[in-house]
Design an enzyme around this catalytic site. Sequence first.
Site, PDB file in Angstrom:
ATOM      1  N   ARG A  17      11.453  -5.540   5.122  1.00 34.27           N
ATOM      2  CA  ARG A  17      11.124  -4.111   4.894  1.00 34.27           C
ATOM      3  C   ARG A  17      12.313  -3.309   5.498  1.00 34.27           C
ATOM      4  O   ARG A  17      12.493  -3.388   6.749  1.00 34.27           O
ATOM      5  CB  ARG A  17       9.796  -3.778   5.198  1.00 34.27           C
TER       6      ARG A  17
ATOM      7  N   LYS B  45       0.933  -1.159   0.055  1.00 31.40           N
ATOM      8  CA  LYS B  45      -0.001   0.006   0.162  1.00 31.40           C
ATOM      9  C   LYS B  45       0.733   1.260  -0.050  1.00 31.40           C
ATOM     10  O   LYS B  45       0.648   2.013  -0.950  1.00 31.40           O
ATOM     11  CB  LYS B  45      -1.023   0.036   1.226  1.00 31.40           C
TER      12      LYS B  45
HETATM   13  P1  AP5 Z   1       0.253   0.750   8.573  1.00 27.35           P
HETATM   14  O1  AP5 Z   1       1.521   1.262   8.673  1.00 27.35           O
HETATM   15  O2  AP5 Z   1      -0.826   1.008   7.808  1.00 27.35           O
HETATM   16  O3  AP5 Z   1       0.662  -0.860   8.590  1.00 27.35           O
HETATM   17  P2  AP5 Z   1      -0.106  -2.124   7.657  1.00 27.35           P
HETATM   18  O4  AP5 Z   1      -1.395  -1.881   7.046  1.00 27.35           O
HETATM   19  O5  AP5 Z   1       0.067  -3.165   8.364  1.00 27.35           O
HETATM   20  O6  AP5 Z   1       0.626  -2.104   6.363  1.00 27.35           O
HETATM   21  P3  AP5 Z   1       2.223  -1.891   5.888  1.00 27.35           P
HETATM   22  O7  AP5 Z   1       2.608  -0.494   6.051  1.00 27.35           O
HETATM   23  O8  AP5 Z   1       2.987  -2.927   6.871  1.00 27.35           O
HETATM   24  O9  AP5 Z   1       2.401  -2.652   4.523  1.00 27.35           O
HETATM   25  P4  AP5 Z   1       2.015  -1.781   3.057  1.00 27.35           P
HETATM   26  O10 AP5 Z   1       1.018  -2.448   2.581  1.00 27.35           O
HETATM   27  O11 AP5 Z   1       2.229  -0.283   3.093  1.00 27.35           O
HETATM   28  O12 AP5 Z   1       3.390  -2.465   2.428  1.00 27.35           O
HETATM   29  P5  AP5 Z   1       4.751  -1.632   1.959  1.00 27.35           P
HETATM   30  O13 AP5 Z   1       4.502  -0.872   0.731  1.00 27.35           O
HETATM   31  O14 AP5 Z   1       5.389  -1.033   3.252  1.00 27.35           O
HETATM   32  O15 AP5 Z   1      -0.340   0.428  10.059  1.00 27.35           O
HETATM   33  C1  AP5 Z   1       0.476   0.312  11.119  1.00 27.35           C
HETATM   34  C2  AP5 Z   1      -0.408   0.206  12.698  1.00 27.35           C
HETATM   35  O16 AP5 Z   1      -0.903   1.377  12.715  1.00 27.35           O
HETATM   36  C3  AP5 Z   1      -1.552  -1.000  12.463  1.00 27.35           C
HETATM   37  O17 AP5 Z   1      -1.053  -2.300  12.807  1.00 27.35           O
HETATM   38  C4  AP5 Z   1      -2.252  -0.200  13.479  1.00 27.35           C
HETATM   39  O18 AP5 Z   1      -1.927  -0.372  14.850  1.00 27.35           O
HETATM   40  C5  AP5 Z   1      -2.257   1.193  13.160  1.00 27.35           C
HETATM   41  N1  AP5 Z   1      -3.203   1.974  12.097  1.00 27.35           N
HETATM   42  C6  AP5 Z   1      -2.866   2.407  11.025  1.00 27.35           C
HETATM   43  N2  AP5 Z   1      -4.054   2.854  10.505  1.00 27.35           N
HETATM   44  C7  AP5 Z   1      -4.803   2.550  11.307  1.00 27.35           C
HETATM   45  C8  AP5 Z   1      -6.228   2.565  11.106  1.00 27.35           C
HETATM   46  N3  AP5 Z   1      -6.880   3.031   9.935  1.00 27.35           N
HETATM   47  N4  AP5 Z   1      -7.120   2.282  12.371  1.00 27.35           N
HETATM   48  C9  AP5 Z   1      -6.626   1.667  13.281  1.00 27.35           C
HETATM   49  N5  AP5 Z   1      -5.186   1.459  13.684  1.00 27.35           N
HETATM   50  C10 AP5 Z   1      -4.474   2.045  12.585  1.00 27.35           C
HETATM   51  O19 AP5 Z   1       5.587  -2.942   1.369  1.00 27.35           O
HETATM   52  C11 AP5 Z   1       6.009  -3.940   2.263  1.00 27.35           C
HETATM   53  C12 AP5 Z   1       7.406  -4.414   1.966  1.00 27.35           C
HETATM   54  O20 AP5 Z   1       7.264  -5.183   0.548  1.00 27.35           O
HETATM   55  C13 AP5 Z   1       8.521  -3.315   1.495  1.00 27.35           C
HETATM   56  O21 AP5 Z   1       9.834  -3.678   2.033  1.00 27.35           O
HETATM   57  C14 AP5 Z   1       8.490  -2.997   0.107  1.00 27.35           C
HETATM   58  O22 AP5 Z   1       9.917  -2.556  -0.322  1.00 27.35           O
HETATM   59  C15 AP5 Z   1       8.148  -4.540  -0.399  1.00 27.35           C
HETATM   60  N6  AP5 Z   1       7.574  -4.524  -1.509  1.00 27.35           N
HETATM   61  C16 AP5 Z   1       6.475  -3.861  -1.861  1.00 27.35           C
HETATM   62  N7  AP5 Z   1       5.992  -4.220  -3.265  1.00 27.35           N
HETATM   63  C17 AP5 Z   1       6.707  -5.281  -3.750  1.00 27.35           C
HETATM   64  C18 AP5 Z   1       6.579  -6.085  -4.657  1.00 27.35           C
HETATM   65  N8  AP5 Z   1       5.758  -5.886  -5.582  1.00 27.35           N
HETATM   66  N9  AP5 Z   1       7.580  -7.026  -4.782  1.00 27.35           N
HETATM   67  C19 AP5 Z   1       8.559  -7.138  -3.823  1.00 27.35           C
HETATM   68  N10 AP5 Z   1       8.496  -6.529  -2.407  1.00 27.35           N
HETATM   69  C20 AP5 Z   1       7.661  -5.476  -2.490  1.00 27.35           C
HETATM   70 MG    MG Z   2       2.282   0.991   4.856  1.00 25.67          MG
END
Ligand code: AP5
Ligand code: MG
Length: 212
Positions: A122, A8
């Site tokens: 990550r 995301k």
């Molecule tokens: P948040 O920061 O939103 O975490 P998440 O939803 O768990 O999502 P991530 O940020 O972990 O993953 P992402 O989908 O953004 O992936 P990314 O691009 O980094 O929320 C964190 C916390 O905050 C929650 O747990 C909660 O406690 C709180 N919170 C937030 N919003 C909330 C809400 N609305 N309500 C209540 N609580 C809330 O990519 C991941 C990795 O994969 C990176 O290293 C990237 O380089 C790699 N990558 C990306 N795409 C690819 C690909 N195509 N191939 C290979 N690697 C890839």
């Molecule tokens: Mg994220």
Amino acid sequence: MGPPGAGKGTQAEFIAAHLAVPKISTGDIFRANVAQGTPLGVEAKRYMDAGQLVPDEVTINMVADRLSEPDAADGFLLDGFPRTVPQAIALDKMLIELGSGLDVVMELVVENEEVIRRLSGRRTCRGCGKIWHVEFDATKSEGICDRCGADLFQRDDDKPETIAERLKVYSRDTAPLVDYYGARGVLVGIDATGPVEDITVRAIDALRSYGG
Ligand code: AP5
Ligand code: MG
């Protein structure tokens, strides 16, 4: 929307730049508050470190404040919000008050095994926030951001047991939004496997049919 590690944050950066709108990530706002040690950050950290969602009321008020800032007046891209049905209902109300509406909800679709691989490698830049991966998107010099030269860090919630909890919370609390938005005809599923650039192209192509 999409499970933790779906990409995301990675995709939101490119798509927001393409649309020339701000990317509003609730996770990023919480992390900035944690880093600054604000009362909001202290409260949010307890939930984040446990892989739980921050309570709806806190999150909803924070987003309402952010959406009322001038840079959001001509549109915005939300990353990680809403992620419960009450948050989605609150967003509908906020948008009515702002005289705005929801154009499209993108769901990044990817298997759990892949998101676990992505999250465990990550790394995030402490300076500019750019997201890297030790294997899939590595920096030239280990631990240093190619874009701004600042240090990289590993998120506290990217430990295996916290990842497992976040995935559970996603299927219990957030996955129901697929039906919520699907029923309104605004949901588009994007295959989020393969190279980052290919996924961006798929997402931007899908947006065109919604006027983006
Ligand atoms: P948040 O920061 O939103 O975490 P998440 O939803 O768990 O999502 P991530 O940020 O972990 O993953 P992402 O989908 O953004 O992936 P990314 O691009 O980094 O929320 C964190 C916390 O905050 C929650 O747990 C909660 O406690 C709180 N919170 C937030 N919003 C909330 C809400 N609305 N309500 C209540 N609580 C809330 O990519 C991941 C990795 O994969 C990176 O290293 C990237 O380089 C790699 N990558 C990306 N795409 C690819 C690909 N195509 N191939 C290979 N690697 C890839
Ligand atoms: Mg994220």
